[in-house]
Design an enzyme around this catalytic site. Structure first.
Site, short mmCIF file in Angstrom:
data_model
loop_
_atom_site.label_atom_id
_atom_site.label_comp_id
_atom_site.label_asym_id
_atom_site.label_seq_id
_atom_site.Cartn_x
_atom_site.Cartn_y
_atom_site.Cartn_z
N HIS A 341 0.77 -1.23 0.02
CA HIS A 341 -0.13 -0.26 -0.17
C HIS A 341 0.72 1.69 -0.07
O HIS A 341 0.36 1.97 -0.03
CB HIS A 341 -1.09 -0.21 1.29
CG HIS A 341 -2.04 0.96 1.49
ND1 HIS A 341 -2.08 2.24 1.66
CD2 HIS A 341 -2.56 0.99 0.26
CE1 HIS A 341 -3.02 3.00 1.56
NE2 HIS A 341 -3.58 2.10 0.94
N CYS A 342 2.56 0.91 0.65
CA CYS A 342 2.46 2.45 0.78
C CYS A 342 3.53 2.76 -0.42
O CYS A 342 3.53 3.60 -0.37
CB CYS A 342 3.66 2.09 1.46
SG CYS A 342 3.35 2.15 3.02
#
Length: 355
Positions: A341-342
């Site tokens: 996600h990052c």
């Protein structure tokens, strides 16, 4: 002479859609600089290649590359992974770091289906890693590349600090947003006003903090994620002697008392942390399954060769019916403090709103 303030994105009908709504594309940045990755650049690039190749099965990818070497390396690894390069577009972008969830823009869409972007100030998670000037300038370059309307906000904020559903409910943490090295003068009420004006947030649920040694000061996307408008997957530590146990248990208790947009209790589903607790340079790495990425018809979940991998995947599968839930190795990538996600950012489906 009267001077009128420009209208906010919300006043113009824009809001930030939830991640599970249809994407036009996913943005990813190709990792570079072995020193930045503490000597782990090779496995990091292998992990990102696996992620990008998987996303390309489902939707187009814009891949930010710092230079020719990065582009050639990415192309070679993706070809070896059998990726559909017809769906891939390279974007030459000189960044300081690869975490595009945080240094890139947040995309918003209006009632007519036009997509614009909100450009926040980025200061490397509270001025922790110099330099960050190229990262802070990234949204301007992306807006120029796409010819997209850009709303500039003079407030420090990272995308990983926010988790939104489709009804204007936002989860975040006090430990991050109220950090004295971001916007020390801002209160909770002021943040809520800004999130409403810029992203269409109608209600903010405040949690206390995140994982031990998380350099982001507790980004929500490592601990608690929506799977639909009413359900949250909440990371829990099952070992009562672990330093994360108390913080995550407290977050779990707070969620039990929170309400959705209809005033109904949220359904809280526990998601275990990995049992592995690796340490790098004296700090614990924030291994978590909550840092998954939701795309068109799939969910990419970080795995770590851990005994809880399959258990976590099964929980996520149950709560994303109709999507292919795919576990991918993130043991290299997590050395930088984040996972899937990052390093991604979704661009919602829709026509580009011209700037």
């Amino acid at each position: 002479m009267n001077r009128h303030s420009p209208k906010s994105p919300f006043e113009l009908g824009y809001r930030m859609p939830p991640e599970w709504e249809e994407h036009e594309a996913t943005w990813v940045s190709w990792p570079f600089d072995d020193a930045l990755w503490e000597g782990y650049l090779e496995p990091v690039r292998e992990n990102v290649a696996g992620l990008v190749a998987t996303i390309l099965r489902f939707e187009p990818v814009w891949l930010n590359v710092r230079d020719r070497e990065s582009e050639d390396d990415a192309r070679r690894r993706l070809e070896a992974a059998g990726a559909d390069l017809a769906r891939l577009r390279f974007n030459r972008l000189p960044l300081n770091d690869a975490w595009f969830r945080d240094n890139g823009p947040l995309f918003v869409r209006n009632r007519e289906g036009e997509v614009a972007m909100v450009d926040w100030v980025f200061n490397a998670w509270g001025e922790k890693y110099e330099p960050w000037d190229a990262d802070d300038a990234a949204p301007v370059a992306v807006a120029k590349e796409l010819g997209m309307k850009r709303f500039e906000v003079p407030i420090v904020l990272e995308g990983g600090a926010l988790e939104l559903n489709g009804q204007g409910v936002c989860l975040t943490t006090r430990s991050c947003l109220l950090s004295q090295h971001r916007n020390p003068e801002m209160t909770q009420d002021e943040y809520e006003r800004v999130l409403h004006e810029q992203l269409g947030v109608m209600h903010v649920c405040w949690l206390e903090g995140g994982l031990k040694d998380d350099h982001t000061d507790g980004h929500i996307d490592t601990i608690i994620r929506f799977s639909d408008d009413h359900t949250v997957l909440c990371a829990v530590e099952e070992d009562e002697s672990d330093p994360n146990y108390g913080t995550l248990r407290h977050n779990r208790q707070l969620l039990e008392n929170m309400r959705d947009h209809q005033g109904k209790p949220l359904e809280v589903v526990e998601l275990p942390l990995p049992r592995k607790k690796p340490v790098l340079e004296g700090k614990r790495l924030p291994l978590t399954y909550a840092n998954f990425y939701v795309g068109n018809g799939f969910v990419a979940v970080p795995t770590y060769g851990d005994e809880n991998d399959e258990r976590a995947l099964e929980i996520i599968r149950r709560h994303f019916p109709g999507r292919e839930v795919i576990g991918l190795d993130a043991q290299g990538l997590i050395t930088g403090g984040g996972a899937f996600h990052c390093i991604t950012q979704q661009q919602p489906a829709g026509e580009v709103a011209r700037g």
